[in-house]
Design an enzyme around this catalytic site. Sequence first.
Site, short mmCIF file in Angstrom:
data_model
loop_
_atom_site.label_atom_id
_atom_site.label_comp_id
_atom_site.label_asym_id
_atom_site.label_seq_id
_atom_site.Cartn_x
_atom_site.Cartn_y
_atom_site.Cartn_z
CD GLU A 128 -1.06 34.08 -27.90
OE1 GLU A 128 0.12 34.11 -27.50
OE2 GLU A 128 -1.45 33.31 -28.79
CE1 TYR A 171 -1.97 27.47 -34.63
CE2 TYR A 171 0.29 28.25 -34.59
CZ TYR A 171 -0.64 27.27 -34.32
OH TYR A 171 -0.24 26.10 -33.74
#
Length: 218
Positions: free
Chosen positions: A151, A143
Amino acid sequence: MPPLSRLYLLAYNSLQAIGWAVSLYRVLSNFVSTNSINGAYASAGGLIGLLQIVAFLEVIHGAVGMVPSGVLLPLMQWGGKTHFLLAVVLKVGEVQQLPSVFITFFAWSITEVIRYSHHAFNCIGSCPSWITYLRYTAFIVLYPIGMGPGELWLMYQALPIVKKKNLYADVFASLPFSYYAFLKVLILLYPFLWLKLYLHLFKQRRSKLSKDHEKKRK
């Protein structure tokens, strides 16, 4: 859970797991064949976009009580990924060959193969303990990789291009701010929104792994 609902969820999660496995294969095979990470979007972007759009069903699953996930967290996760894919990467072609795309797709694909496989096995009532362990452990590393150098960094790199193109000017014409301003604020808020989900997963990890440990002891 009614048998029909269970069968539907088994099919849905199995197809998603297969789709993400294919995406991972495409990303890695492109890397091996070209010795470059610049082709991740060209090799798997379309498929990943489709899988992510279809994943809105998970928000509906939670809304109608088919699964106990609720609505807010699935919606946050779906919205964040979909915005990243369709609003930024798809529309800003200049960022499609950046390393951040490869990093994001790699982290997402592994995460989703594990997650959907776990859900699919649970639908048949027999999930191997090692998949459960991976489901609630792999995210600890994957993550942050997907969010930080993936991202978040890509959206930051897209900012000058978004500003230059005045992206989504028509959509934001009636609003007192531009998409560029929206994206800047989103980048600032992103780590905090992401942290909410990340901490929730740690809470799930403690609960699920302790239950799995208790089952083994019995």
